[in-house]
Design a protein around this motif. Structure first.
Motif, PDB file in Angstrom:
ATOM      1  N   ARG A  24      21.964  24.978  57.983  1.00  0.00           N
ATOM      2  CA  ARG A  24      23.199  25.711  58.260  1.00  0.00           C
ATOM      3  C   ARG A  24      24.448  24.928  57.845  1.00  0.00           C
ATOM      4  NH1 ARG A  24      22.161  30.258  61.192  1.00  0.00           N
ATOM      5  NH2 ARG A  24      24.312  30.420  61.907  1.00  0.00           N
ATOM      6  N   GLN A  25      24.311  24.037  56.867  1.00  0.00           N
ATOM      7  CA  GLN A  25      25.434  23.233  56.392  1.00  0.00           C
ATOM      8  C   GLN A  25      25.341  23.078  54.887  1.00  0.00           C
ATOM      9  OE1 GLN A  25      25.103  19.391  58.209  1.00  0.00           O
ATOM     10  NE2 GLN A  25      25.636  20.141  60.263  1.00  0.00           N
ATOM     11  N   CYS A  26      26.500  22.930  54.244  1.00  0.00           N
ATOM     12  CA  CYS A  26      26.505  22.605  52.818  1.00  0.00           C
ATOM     13  C   CYS A  26      27.887  22.101  52.439  1.00  0.00           C
ATOM     14  CB  CYS A  26      26.125  23.825  51.969  1.00  0.00           C
ATOM     15  SG  CYS A  26      27.344  25.151  52.017  1.00  0.00           S
ATOM     16  N   VAL A  27      28.003  21.628  51.211  1.00  0.00           N
ATOM     17  CA  VAL A  27      29.307  21.308  50.631  1.00  0.00           C
ATOM     18  C   VAL A  27      29.457  22.120  49.351  1.00  0.00           C
ATOM     19  CG1 VAL A  27      30.630  19.510  49.407  1.00  0.00           C
ATOM     20  CG2 VAL A  27      29.592  19.017  51.637  1.00  0.00           C
ATOM     21  N   ILE A  28      30.628  22.725  49.182  1.00  0.00           N
ATOM     22  CA  ILE A  28      30.986  23.366  47.916  1.00  0.00           C
ATOM     23  C   ILE A  28      31.925  22.407  47.195  1.00  0.00           C
ATOM     24  CG2 ILE A  28      32.220  25.278  46.836  1.00  0.00           C
ATOM     25  CD1 ILE A  28      31.347  27.039  49.178  1.00  0.00           C
ATOM     26  N   ALA A  29      31.467  21.893  46.053  1.00  0.00           N
ATOM     27  CA  ALA A  29      32.254  20.938  45.275  1.00  0.00           C
ATOM     28  C   ALA A  29      32.689  21.624  43.990  1.00  0.00           C
ATOM     29  CB  ALA A  29      31.418  19.709  44.966  1.00  0.00           C
ATOM     30  N   ILE A  30      33.921  21.366  43.554  1.00  0.00           N
ATOM     31  CA  ILE A  30      34.438  22.057  42.364  1.00  0.00           C
ATOM     32  C   ILE A  30      34.556  21.066  41.207  1.00  0.00           C
ATOM     33  CG2 ILE A  30      36.182  23.623  41.462  1.00  0.00           C
ATOM     34  CD1 ILE A  30      37.004  24.299  44.292  1.00  0.00           C
ATOM     35  N   PRO A  31      33.733  21.267  40.177  1.00  0.00           N
ATOM     36  CA  PRO A  31      33.771  20.370  39.020  1.00  0.00           C
ATOM     37  C   PRO A  31      34.802  20.831  38.004  1.00  0.00           C
ATOM     38  CG  PRO A  31      31.985  21.936  38.742  1.00  0.00           C
ATOM     39  CD  PRO A  31      32.675  22.288  40.052  1.00  0.00           C
ATOM     40  N   SER A  32      35.251  19.902  37.172  1.00  0.00           N
ATOM     41  CA  SER A  32      36.110  20.266  36.043  1.00  0.00           C
ATOM     42  C   SER A  32      35.294  20.167  34.763  1.00  0.00           C
ATOM     43  CB  SER A  32      37.315  19.335  35.983  1.00  0.00           C
ATOM     44  OG  SER A  32      36.868  18.035  35.687  1.00  0.00           O
ATOM     45  N   VAL A  33      35.905  20.590  33.682  1.00  0.00           N
ATOM     46  CA  VAL A  33      35.215  20.624  32.396  1.00  0.00           C
ATOM     47  C   VAL A  33      34.740  19.229  31.968  1.00  0.00           C
ATOM     48  CG1 VAL A  33      37.373  20.434  31.062  1.00  0.00           C
ATOM     49  CG2 VAL A  33      35.368  21.523  30.024  1.00  0.00           C
ATOM     50  N   ASP A  34      35.364  18.188  32.492  1.00  0.00           N
ATOM     51  CA  ASP A  34      34.974  16.812  32.139  1.00  0.00           C
ATOM     52  C   ASP A  34      33.513  16.520  32.465  1.00  0.00           C
ATOM     53  OD1 ASP A  34      37.936  15.821  31.780  1.00  0.00           O
ATOM     54  OD2 ASP A  34      37.831  16.798  33.730  1.00  0.00           O
ATOM     55  N   ILE A  35      32.964  17.201  33.471  1.00  0.00           N
ATOM     56  CA  ILE A  35      31.561  16.952  33.809  1.00  0.00           C
ATOM     57  C   ILE A  35      30.704  18.192  33.541  1.00  0.00           C
ATOM     58  CG2 ILE A  35      32.021  15.075  35.447  1.00  0.00           C
ATOM     59  CD1 ILE A  35      31.466  17.152  37.709  1.00  0.00           C
ATOM     60  N   ALA A  36      31.096  18.953  32.526  1.00  0.00           N
ATOM     61  CA  ALA A  36      30.359  20.174  32.174  1.00  0.00           C
ATOM     62  C   ALA A  36      28.888  19.868  31.885  1.00  0.00           C
ATOM     63  CB  ALA A  36      31.012  20.855  30.970  1.00  0.00           C
ATOM     64  N   ASP A  37      28.608  18.737  31.223  1.00  0.00           N
ATOM     65  CA  ASP A  37      27.218  18.409  30.911  1.00  0.00           C
ATOM     66  C   ASP A  37      26.381  18.252  32.181  1.00  0.00           C
ATOM     67  OD1 ASP A  37      27.742  18.494  28.241  1.00  0.00           O
ATOM     68  OD2 ASP A  37      27.915  16.314  27.988  1.00  0.00           O
TER      69      ASP A  37
END
Lengths: 183, 183
Positions: free
Chosen positions: A72-85
């Motif tokens: 019942r837990q998580c993290v939503i992390a937002i990446p940028s294009v720099d780590i697209a790979d």
């Protein structure tokens, strides 16, 4: 693990919608019995401003589905294009088989309110708890409450990724100002 | 009204997710007793690929909420940055007070499966019927099924708007190709 505070600042919960509403690809992390996992996700929508509620659709074919449901837990992390790979490699492998953080070269950081880790390489991280599971069996739709938000102030204006499908991603362009009164 | 077919081609339902998943601001149109309305919306997510199901959060403070609930039909139209001014004016006025299409300078076109109109100025138009209203009272969350999709082939690569809040909009940038196996 390094502390989140070294590179991050708390971000007001009332402003979280502005991070997710433009529709970026996000990474969802989960943790169970010391085992971390991370998956990319694009099927999400804001549901309420504050406390911020987020609807996320996660197929039960994803390894993270069961972990999220049970912890019942998580993290939503937002990446940028720099780590697209790394984002793409997250989607091309399953946490059933490998420790994705180690294999892909992402750095887990301890969160403050949940067991799931923040992702050091992401410019924003949202610690979430499950708010409502009534739509999970029918649609895989989890309603999450964001309980703590972090931003990396050095990464202001980070350009997000937006999934078009089958390897095609739109990269966030310029931000314009218009005389809108919409929150 | 001119026919949709003059400038539009049917678009495969299986590809609809690729239009909405990047998270654009959309216009939702509704119609009741010959009266059209149109409102901007950013709180939407794909829920299923095919038939395409879309979750949309619409506050009951919006005039369109009641019309959608009673008619069980709408159109989701996707505007590009070229009509950003009209999109903003849609959000700054209420259909309670004015005929927004006429006031704002948008052109309604007859749809094929629903009473709600297409928007001629939008590069994509999705005719929708309500699929599930169980989350409407709690969250304002409608589950819609896209029953017919149209695209304007002359507008390929149209740059969408993505709402950050309070007059700030990200404009879609370049599209990149990555070796992702994710649908």
């Amino acid at each position: 693990m390094p502390r989140a505070e070294a590179t991050r600042r708390p971000y007001p919960l009332a402003k979280v919608y502005g991070l997710l509403e433009p529709g970026p690809v996000v990474l969802m992390t989960t943790a169970r019995r010391g085992h971390h996992n991370v998956m990319p996700m694009s099927w999400h929508t804001m549901i309420e401003f504050e406390p911020p509620l987020v609807g996320c659709v996660i197929s039960d074919r994803n390894y993270s589905h069961a972990t999220l449901k049970s912890t019942r837990q998580c993290v939503i992390a937002i990446p940028s294009v720099d780590i697209a790979d790394q984002v793409v490699r997250c989607g091309n492998t399953s946490g059933r088989d490998v420790d994705k953080f180690a294999t892909i070269g992402l750095t887990p950081l301890p969160a403050s309110q949940v067991q799931a880790p923040l992702v050091a390489e992401c410019f924003a991280n949202l610690e979430c708890r499950i708010f409502d599971t009534r739509m999970v069996n029918r649609y895989g739709l989890f309603v999450l409450e964001v309980v703590k938000a972090w931003i990396d102030p050095r990464r202001k204006g980070a350009r997000t990724l937006h999934h078009r499908g089958w390897g095609s991603f739109m990269v966030a362009g310029e931000t314009i100002r218009l005389p809108s009164r919409m929150r």
